[in-house]
Design a protein around this motif. Structure first.
Motif, PDB file in Angstrom:
ATOM      1  N   GLU A  77      56.132  29.411   7.677  1.00 47.34           N
ATOM      2  CA  GLU A  77      55.861  30.693   8.204  1.00 47.34           C
ATOM      3  C   GLU A  77      56.874  31.847   7.519  1.00 47.34           C
ATOM      4  N   ILE A  78      58.216  31.240   7.262  1.00 43.24           N
ATOM      5  CA  ILE A  78      59.013  32.094   6.528  1.00 43.24           C
ATOM      6  C   ILE A  78      58.604  32.753   5.330  1.00 43.24           C
ATOM      7  N   MET A  79      58.218  31.717   4.494  1.00 38.47           N
ATOM      8  CA  MET A  79      57.384  32.061   3.126  1.00 38.47           C
ATOM      9  C   MET A  79      56.282  33.113   3.216  1.00 38.47           C
ATOM     10  N   LEU A  80      55.431  32.687   4.046  1.00 38.05           N
ATOM     11  CA  LEU A  80      54.321  33.518   4.357  1.00 38.05           C
ATOM     12  C   LEU A  80      54.915  34.988   4.858  1.00 38.05           C
ATOM     13  N   SER A  81      55.774  34.972   5.598  1.00 37.64           N
ATOM     14  CA  SER A  81      56.149  36.315   6.101  1.00 37.64           C
ATOM     15  C   SER A  81      56.858  37.186   4.995  1.00 37.64           C
ATOM     16  N   LEU A  82      57.355  36.495   3.936  1.00 36.38           N
ATOM     17  CA  LEU A  82      58.097  37.053   2.913  1.00 36.38           C
ATOM     18  C   LEU A  82      57.215  37.241   1.938  1.00 36.38           C
ATOM     19  N   GLY A  83      55.731  36.990   2.121  1.00 36.11           N
ATOM     20  CA  GLY A  83      54.640  37.511   1.180  1.00 36.11           C
ATOM     21  C   GLY A  83      54.754  36.636  -0.010  1.00 36.11           C
ATOM     22  N   LEU A  84      55.232  35.216   0.064  1.00 30.54           N
ATOM     23  CA  LEU A  84      55.223  34.232  -0.927  1.00 30.54           C
ATOM     24  C   LEU A  84      53.802  33.296  -1.325  1.00 30.54           C
ATOM     25  N   ALA A  85      52.825  33.456  -0.467  1.00 36.26           N
ATOM     26  CA  ALA A  85      51.672  32.510  -0.515  1.00 36.26           C
ATOM     27  C   ALA A  85      51.258  32.560  -1.883  1.00 36.26           C
ATOM     28  N   ASP A  86      51.369  33.311  -2.917  1.00 36.74           N
ATOM     29  CA  ASP A  86      51.207  33.080  -4.465  1.00 36.74           C
ATOM     30  C   ASP A  86      52.092  32.277  -5.136  1.00 36.74           C
ATOM     31  N   ARG A  87      53.104  31.812  -4.496  1.00 33.28           N
ATOM     32  CA  ARG A  87      54.150  31.060  -5.003  1.00 33.28           C
ATOM     33  C   ARG A  87      54.145  29.736  -4.432  1.00 33.28           C
ATOM     34  N   MET A  88      53.058  29.402  -3.612  1.00 34.31           N
ATOM     35  CA  MET A  88      53.022  28.169  -2.936  1.00 34.31           C
ATOM     36  C   MET A  88      52.102  27.367  -3.565  1.00 34.31           C
ATOM     37  N   ALA A  89      52.408  25.964  -3.419  1.00 32.82           N
ATOM     38  CA  ALA A  89      51.445  24.882  -4.005  1.00 32.82           C
ATOM     39  C   ALA A  89      51.037  23.862  -2.800  1.00 32.82           C
ATOM     40  N   GLY A  90      51.579  24.192  -1.606  1.00 38.30           N
ATOM     41  CA  GLY A  90      51.261  23.408  -0.436  1.00 38.30           C
ATOM     42  C   GLY A  90      51.910  23.309   0.959  1.00 38.30           C
ATOM     43  N   THR A  91      51.414  22.982   1.793  1.00 37.97           N
ATOM     44  CA  THR A  91      52.191  23.275   3.197  1.00 37.97           C
ATOM     45  C   THR A  91      51.698  21.866   3.968  1.00 37.97           C
ATOM     46  N   ALA A  92      52.516  21.728   5.018  1.00 36.91           N
ATOM     47  CA  ALA A  92      52.216  20.256   5.799  1.00 36.91           C
ATOM     48  C   ALA A  92      52.966  20.492   7.072  1.00 36.91           C
ATOM     49  N   THR A  93      52.505  19.615   8.044  1.00 35.50           N
ATOM     50  CA  THR A  93      53.074  19.201   9.325  1.00 35.50           C
ATOM     51  C   THR A  93      53.186  20.566  10.100  1.00 35.50           C
ATOM     52  N   TRP A  94      51.811  20.611  10.772  1.00 35.10           N
ATOM     53  CA  TRP A  94      51.690  21.910  11.715  1.00 35.10           C
ATOM     54  C   TRP A  94      51.427  21.341  12.934  1.00 35.10           C
ATOM     55  N   THR A  95      51.873  22.487  14.150  1.00 33.44           N
ATOM     56  CA  THR A  95      51.791  22.196  15.591  1.00 33.44           C
ATOM     57  C   THR A  95      50.971  23.179  16.242  1.00 33.44           C
ATOM     58  N   ASP A  96      50.888  24.431  15.519  1.00 30.69           N
ATOM     59  CA  ASP A  96      50.244  25.645  16.179  1.00 30.69           C
ATOM     60  C   ASP A  96      49.470  26.378  15.275  1.00 30.69           C
ATOM     61  N   PRO A  97      48.309  26.985  15.685  1.00 32.64           N
ATOM     62  CA  PRO A  97      47.904  28.093  14.824  1.00 32.64           C
ATOM     63  C   PRO A  97      48.714  29.285  14.408  1.00 32.64           C
TER      64      PRO A  97
END
Length: 353
Positions: A77-97
């Motif tokens: 959520e920090i990375m996405l909030s910083l506008g870094l989606a285009d620099r991310m290759a993957g995410t994991a371990t979720w608890t919430d929408p």
């Protein structure tokens, strides 16, 4: 253990590329260069390399990551909030929408697993940087240790909120030797912004979070209000101790946690003890994962209102519930959401000015 599986060719390829090009070098051929309000993320980004003292390890990042992997929702959520989606290759371990504001960005990033992925699965996406919120994820018994990633030339980052002033050596969720403050979360935002070369975005995000906390707590008088935080499990409930993220919420609002006499992060406490302490308000985790009993708020409330030990508690009889996401009850940017929602509920229940 995941990292004990035989290594496939993709893993061997990653190791070879990293050894030949240096830290993060494989990213350039598989991800396009991104630009930001802070300037282009090229190899000549000012202030390179970035070196961080992070949870007892010195981490060097030679170039802004272009294939980052986040192993926990908090760092995601920090990375996405910083506008870094285009620099991310993957995410994991979720608890919430996710918050609505982040859904579109998240849709652009591969979800490696809803829970913890295998080490091999992470390496298959050729990461040039790996971050996690918890030592239980990025450590022995988790996805892999930091040393395992670092040996392949992949720098790692662990949220300071899970190591500074905290002892994770026991079997539980750790013990706080010092109370957590939002400064740890703000520091994490700034660290990640620096790693990716988007410092201005980091400062903007921190300023917004601080402003929200200030507005939520402004004029609130909750000195005589007692709270209890229930994360999960109905048989042996995980309840918040004094000094983690719920402690931040409690202190910001000037209230009292009925279990502030324990420094354990999430001690398991029997319901008889809970009933004896009889909190004014129950702050309940509303989770979407399926790891414990009573994950959702609906299941928790159904239990509270039917169990003979809990149904006569003041908060249950008066239905004084506050529903929070798991992320709001963890040390994340969403802890601010927790401050806002608990403050609003105390005002709505007429318990605070």
């Amino acid at each position: 253990m995941p990292f004990a599986r035989p290594v496939r060719s993709a893993v061997l390829f990653l190791a070879g590329v990293l050894l030949s090009t240096g830290c993060g070098g494989s990213a350039a051929s598989s991800a396009s260069s991104a630009s930001s309000a802070d300037g282009p993320a090229g190899s000549d980004t000012p202030g390179r390399p970035v070196t961080l003292d992070n949870c007892g390890q010195r981490v060097r990042i030679d170039a802004p990551p272009r294939r980052a992997v986040s192993l926990n929702q908090g760092t995601t959520e920090i990375m996405l909030s910083l506008g870094l989606a285009d620099r991310m290759a993957g995410t994991a371990t979720w608890t919430d929408p996710l918050p609505k504001s982040l859904e579109k960005a998240d849709a652009r990033v591969t979800r490696l697993a809803d829970n913890a992925p295998s080490f091999e699965k992470v390496l298959d996406v050729e990461p040039d940087f790996v971050a996690a919120s918890f030592a239980s994820t990025l450590g022995k018994g988790g996805v892999a240790t930091r040393d395992q990633f670092e040996k392949l030339g992949v720098p790692t980052y662990l949220s300071p909120s899970d190591c500074a002033g905290k002892d994770n050596s026991g079997d539980g969720d750790g013990v706080r030797t010092e109370p957590l403050t939002m400064d740890a979360v703000y520091g994490e935002v700034r660290d990640l912004a620096r790693v990716f070369g988007v410092e201005k975005r980091g400062e903007t995000l921190v300023a917004d979070l601080k402003s929200r906390v200030s507005r939520a707590a402004s004029g609130l008088d909750a000195e005589n209000v007692t709270l209890l935080y229930w994360f999960a499990n109905s048989q042996s409930p995980y309840l918040a101790g004094c000094c983690g993220a719920p402690g931040v919420i409690t202190r910001e609002l000037g209230a009292k946690n009925v279990f502030d006499d324990t420094e354990e992060e999430w001690p398991q406490v029997n319901w008889e003890t809970v009933a004896d302490r009889d909190p004014d308000v129950l702050v309940i985790g509303d989770l979407t994962r399926r790891q414990q009993t009573a994950e959702t708020a609906a299941r928790k409330i159904a239990f509270l209102e039917s169990d003979p030990v809990t149904r006569n508690m003041t908060a249950v009889r008066k239905k004084r519930y506050v529903l929070l996401s798991g992320q709001a009850m963890n040390p994340t940017v969403r802890t601010v959401e927790g401050v806002e929602k608990v403050a609003a509920a105390l005002r709505a229940y007429g318990l605070a000015g």
